[in-house]
Design an enzyme around this catalytic site. Structure first.
Site, PDB file in Angstrom:
ATOM      1  N   CYS A  86       0.834  -1.202   0.000  1.00 25.76           N
ATOM      2  CA  CYS A  86       0.000   0.000   0.000  1.00 25.76           C
ATOM      3  C   CYS A  86       0.875   1.261   0.000  1.00 25.76           C
ATOM      4  CB  CYS A  86      -0.908  -0.043   1.237  1.00 25.76           C
ATOM      5  SG  CYS A  86      -1.732   1.506   1.628  1.00 25.76           S
ATOM      6  N   CYS A  89       0.249   3.738   2.839  1.00 25.49           N
ATOM      7  CA  CYS A  89       0.732   3.141   4.100  1.00 25.49           C
ATOM      8  C   CYS A  89       2.237   3.365   4.237  1.00 25.49           C
ATOM      9  CB  CYS A  89       0.452   1.636   4.130  1.00 25.49           C
ATOM     10  SG  CYS A  89      -1.292   1.196   4.021  1.00 25.49           S
TER      11      CYS A  89
END
Length: 185
Positions: A86, A89
């Site tokens: 991600c 993230c």
């Protein structure tokens, strides 16, 4: 064409490949057939990586460890539910770590890899990444003691990456009586 087959064969054999591999690769450390040096260097690298992970203020946790934290309550908790693939993230990770270092032992910061812990991610209803969960001790002491109320209570859930300042502002608001943040970034 015959010489090309010979070259390919030699490149695939262990002895020839050790000559063709640059010296900084693990395959050429030590003498022929001496994998103990390679194994030792890999173990040292793993040990170093483990030590680096241990120095992090925001600890990586398993689902079982998080479950235990939610039952045995001592300090406020911020959970970063993330995945290694991600992008947001990855961008938020250093911000989360910096906020964790700022609070030290006053607030626990943990990271939960949703790919490694899908059951816990489902229990927490993680639908988007990253997701931050701000949890605190339930003020209903009697309900907790009687088993009618959970030990921890969710103060806020944020989906999307935040900067350190926003994470700190939310911690101040939820855990230390600070002002509600007017803007999150």
């Amino acid at each position: 064409m015959k010489s090309l087959k010979t070259i390919i064969f030699l490149a695939l054999t262990p002895v020839a490949s050790s000559f063709l591999t640059p010296p900084h690769h693990g395959a050429t450390i030590g003498s022929f057939g001496d994998s103990s040096v390679t194994r030792r260097s890999l173990e040292q690298r793993s040990s170093t990586q483990r030590n680096m992970a241990e120095e992090k203020a925001a600890k990586q946790v398993t689902g079982a460890e998080l479950e235990k934290m939610l039952q045995e309550w001592d300090t406020p908790l911020v959970v970063d539910a993330y995945a290694t693939w991600c992008g947001p993230c990855l961008l938020m990770a250093p911000e989360f770590e910096s906020a964790a270092k700022q609070y030290g032992s006053k607030v626990r910061f943990v990271k939960l890899d949703t790919d490694l812990e899908p059951a816990m991610a489902t229990r927490l209803n993680i639908m988007g990444l990253p997701t931050l969960l701000f949890l605190d001790k339930n003020p209903d002491v009697q309900g907790v003691e009687e088993g009618k109320a959970p030990v921890a209570v969710l103060k806020e859930r944020i989906e999307g990456a935040l900067r350190k300042d926003s994470i700190v502002s939310l911690c101040e608001y939820h855990f230390f009586g600070g002002e509600m943040p007017s803007q999150l970034m």
